[in-house]
Design a protein around this motif. Structure first.
Motif, PDB file in Angstrom:
ATOM      1  N   GLY A 244      36.518  27.077  74.493  1.00  0.00           N
ATOM      2  CA  GLY A 244      37.098  25.966  73.759  1.00  0.00           C
ATOM      3  C   GLY A 244      35.993  25.221  73.048  1.00  0.00           C
ATOM      4  N   HIS A 245      36.227  23.977  72.791  1.00  0.00           N
ATOM      5  CA  HIS A 245      35.266  23.144  72.068  1.00  0.00           C
ATOM      6  C   HIS A 245      33.985  22.975  72.885  1.00  0.00           C
ATOM      7  CE1 HIS A 245      33.729  20.034  69.496  1.00  0.00           C
ATOM      8  NE2 HIS A 245      33.576  19.244  70.536  1.00  0.00           N
ATOM      9  N   GLU A 246      32.869  23.249  72.266  1.00  0.00           N
ATOM     10  CA  GLU A 246      31.558  23.037  72.898  1.00  0.00           C
ATOM     11  C   GLU A 246      30.773  22.091  71.996  1.00  0.00           C
ATOM     12  OE1 GLU A 246      30.357  27.114  73.164  1.00  0.00           O
ATOM     13  OE2 GLU A 246      31.322  27.369  75.096  1.00  0.00           O
ATOM     14  N   LEU A 247      30.122  21.109  72.605  1.00  0.00           N
ATOM     15  CA  LEU A 247      29.416  20.097  71.821  1.00  0.00           C
ATOM     16  C   LEU A 247      28.196  20.649  71.112  1.00  0.00           C
ATOM     17  CD1 LEU A 247      29.654  17.110  74.324  1.00  0.00           C
ATOM     18  CD2 LEU A 247      31.188  17.687  72.419  1.00  0.00           C
ATOM     19  N   VAL A 248      27.488  21.567  71.761  1.00  0.00           N
ATOM     20  CA  VAL A 248      26.332  22.244  71.171  1.00  0.00           C
ATOM     21  C   VAL A 248      26.339  23.672  71.687  1.00  0.00           C
ATOM     22  CG1 VAL A 248      24.892  20.162  71.002  1.00  0.00           C
ATOM     23  CG2 VAL A 248      24.744  21.587  73.033  1.00  0.00           C
ATOM     24  N   PRO A 249      25.692  24.595  70.973  1.00  0.00           N
ATOM     25  CA  PRO A 249      25.552  25.950  71.516  1.00  0.00           C
ATOM     26  C   PRO A 249      24.717  25.916  72.800  1.00  0.00           C
ATOM     27  CG  PRO A 249      24.999  25.890  69.180  1.00  0.00           C
ATOM     28  CD  PRO A 249      25.111  24.471  69.636  1.00  0.00           C
ATOM     29  N   ARG A 250      24.892  26.923  73.619  1.00  0.00           N
ATOM     30  CA  ARG A 250      24.095  27.016  74.854  1.00  0.00           C
ATOM     31  C   ARG A 250      22.625  27.170  74.459  1.00  0.00           C
ATOM     32  NH1 ARG A 250      26.422  31.261  77.550  1.00  0.00           N
ATOM     33  NH2 ARG A 250      27.914  29.748  78.331  1.00  0.00           N
ATOM     34  N   PRO A 251      21.760  26.299  74.958  1.00  0.00           N
ATOM     35  CA  PRO A 251      20.347  26.382  74.580  1.00  0.00           C
ATOM     36  C   PRO A 251      19.632  27.517  75.311  1.00  0.00           C
ATOM     37  CG  PRO A 251      20.656  24.612  76.150  1.00  0.00           C
ATOM     38  CD  PRO A 251      22.027  25.151  75.829  1.00  0.00           C
ATOM     39  N   GLU A 252      18.538  27.943  74.703  1.00  0.00           N
ATOM     40  CA  GLU A 252      17.641  28.861  75.396  1.00  0.00           C
ATOM     41  C   GLU A 252      17.090  28.136  76.622  1.00  0.00           C
ATOM     42  OE1 GLU A 252      17.157  32.042  74.563  1.00  0.00           O
ATOM     43  OE2 GLU A 252      18.517  31.777  72.874  1.00  0.00           O
ATOM     44  N   GLN A 253      16.645  28.895  77.593  1.00  0.00           N
ATOM     45  CA  GLN A 253      16.132  28.293  78.824  1.00  0.00           C
ATOM     46  C   GLN A 253      14.637  28.038  78.724  1.00  0.00           C
ATOM     47  OE1 GLN A 253      17.548  30.266  82.365  1.00  0.00           O
ATOM     48  NE2 GLN A 253      19.645  30.246  81.628  1.00  0.00           N
ATOM     49  N   THR A 254      14.308  27.121  77.808  1.00  0.00           N
ATOM     50  CA  THR A 254      12.933  26.654  77.653  1.00  0.00           C
ATOM     51  C   THR A 254      12.970  25.133  77.726  1.00  0.00           C
ATOM     52  OG1 THR A 254      13.046  26.408  75.244  1.00  0.00           O
ATOM     53  CG2 THR A 254      12.388  28.587  76.104  1.00  0.00           C
TER      54      THR A 254
ATOM     55  N   ASP B 118      11.709  22.830  75.829  1.00  0.00           N
ATOM     56  CA  ASP B 118      11.990  22.189  74.546  1.00  0.00           C
ATOM     57  C   ASP B 118      13.452  22.340  74.131  1.00  0.00           C
ATOM     58  OD1 ASP B 118       9.392  21.264  74.314  1.00  0.00           O
ATOM     59  OD2 ASP B 118       8.743  22.895  73.003  1.00  0.00           O
ATOM     60  N   ALA B 119      14.011  23.524  74.304  1.00  0.00           N
ATOM     61  CA  ALA B 119      15.407  23.756  73.930  1.00  0.00           C
ATOM     62  C   ALA B 119      16.356  22.962  74.831  1.00  0.00           C
ATOM     63  CB  ALA B 119      15.730  25.250  73.998  1.00  0.00           C
ATOM     64  N   LEU B 120      16.051  22.918  76.111  1.00  0.00           N
ATOM     65  CA  LEU B 120      16.885  22.148  77.033  1.00  0.00           C
ATOM     66  C   LEU B 120      16.830  20.660  76.698  1.00  0.00           C
ATOM     67  CD1 LEU B 120      16.031  23.994  80.363  1.00  0.00           C
ATOM     68  CD2 LEU B 120      18.188  24.109  79.084  1.00  0.00           C
ATOM     69  N   ARG B 121      15.641  20.167  76.395  1.00  0.00           N
ATOM     70  CA  ARG B 121      15.482  18.757  76.044  1.00  0.00           C
ATOM     71  C   ARG B 121      16.267  18.427  74.776  1.00  0.00           C
ATOM     72  NH1 ARG B 121      12.949  15.531  72.950  1.00  0.00           N
ATOM     73  NH2 ARG B 121      11.953  13.603  73.539  1.00  0.00           N
ATOM     74  N   ALA B 122      16.194  19.286  73.772  1.00  0.00           N
ATOM     75  CA  ALA B 122      16.915  19.054  72.517  1.00  0.00           C
ATOM     76  C   ALA B 122      18.430  19.026  72.759  1.00  0.00           C
ATOM     77  CB  ALA B 122      16.554  20.133  71.494  1.00  0.00           C
ATOM     78  N   ALA B 123      18.919  19.933  73.583  1.00  0.00           N
ATOM     79  CA  ALA B 123      20.358  19.952  73.884  1.00  0.00           C
ATOM     80  C   ALA B 123      20.766  18.710  74.660  1.00  0.00           C
ATOM     81  CB  ALA B 123      20.709  21.217  74.673  1.00  0.00           C
ATOM     82  N   LEU B 124      19.963  18.318  75.641  1.00  0.00           N
ATOM     83  CA  LEU B 124      20.284  17.131  76.431  1.00  0.00           C
ATOM     84  C   LEU B 124      20.294  15.891  75.547  1.00  0.00           C
ATOM     85  CD1 LEU B 124      20.952  16.170  79.324  1.00  0.00           C
ATOM     86  CD2 LEU B 124      18.514  15.646  79.570  1.00  0.00           C
TER      87      LEU B 124
ATOM     88  N   LEU C  87      16.665  26.082  85.645  1.00  0.00           N
ATOM     89  CA  LEU C  87      18.036  26.460  85.996  1.00  0.00           C
ATOM     90  C   LEU C  87      18.909  25.240  86.280  1.00  0.00           C
ATOM     91  CD1 LEU C  87      17.456  29.639  88.176  1.00  0.00           C
ATOM     92  CD2 LEU C  87      18.451  29.508  85.871  1.00  0.00           C
ATOM     93  N   THR C  88      18.355  24.252  86.949  1.00  0.00           N
ATOM     94  CA  THR C  88      19.116  23.041  87.239  1.00  0.00           C
ATOM     95  C   THR C  88      19.537  22.342  85.961  1.00  0.00           C
ATOM     96  OG1 THR C  88      18.065  22.730  89.388  1.00  0.00           O
ATOM     97  CG2 THR C  88      19.011  20.765  88.350  1.00  0.00           C
TER      98      THR C  88
END
Length: 115
Positions: A8-18, A20-26, A62-63
Motif C-alpha cells: 500500500g502507501h509507503e512514505l519513502v522507499p525502503r532505504p539501503e542498510q547504511t 547515511d541512507a537510514l538517517r535520510a529515511a528517518l 538492523l534495529t
C-alpha cells in the motif's frame, strides 16, 4: 533505496542498510527520533571498538532498518501504535493480545528488511 513488496502507501522507499541512507529515511518518516538514532549509533560504534567486533554496528543497522520499515508504512505504523497503546491495559487478555500484535508487527518489519 531498494525495491520492495507493495504494502500500500509507503512514505519513502525502503532505504539501503547504511547509516547515511537510514538517517535520510528517518529524517522524512520520524525526524524527532534523529537524536536517538545518533546517540545509539555512537554507542554501537563505541561497543564495536571495545569488543573488536562489528556485531554492535550490525545490530544498530538492523534495529533502525526495522523501525524505519514500520514508520515508512502507515499500515504497520498504525498497528504498532495501537498495540503499544494497549500493552498496559487493565484487562490481561487485551494486554496479551497487544503484546502478540506488537511482536507480529516487529517480526513483519524485520522480515521485510531481510528480504
Amino acid at each position: 533505496m531498494s525495491t520492495q513488496a507493495d504494502h500500500g502507501h509507503e512514505l519513502v522507499p525502503r532505504p539501503e542498510q547504511t547509516p547515511d541512507a537510514l538517517r535520510a529515511a528517518l529524517a522524512v518518516v520520524d525526524p524527532g527520533r534523529l537524536p536517538e538514532m545518533q546517540r545509539t549509533k555512537d554507542e554501537a560504534f563505541a561497543k564495536a571498538v571495545e569488543w573488536q567486533s562489528l556485531s554492535p554496528v550490525r545490530s544498530w543497522v538492523l534495529t533502525w532498518a526495522r523501525d524505519i520499515e514500520i514508520a515508512r508504512r502507515p499500515d504497520l505504523a498504525a498497528r504498532h501504535a495501537r498495540a503499544k497503546s494497549t500493552l498496559e491495559h487493565e484487562d490481561p487478555a487485551i494486554a496479551r493480545a497487544a503484546l502478540r500484535e506488537l511482536s507480529a508487527v516487529l517480526d513483519e518489519a524485520m522480515k521485510a528488511v531481510h528480504a
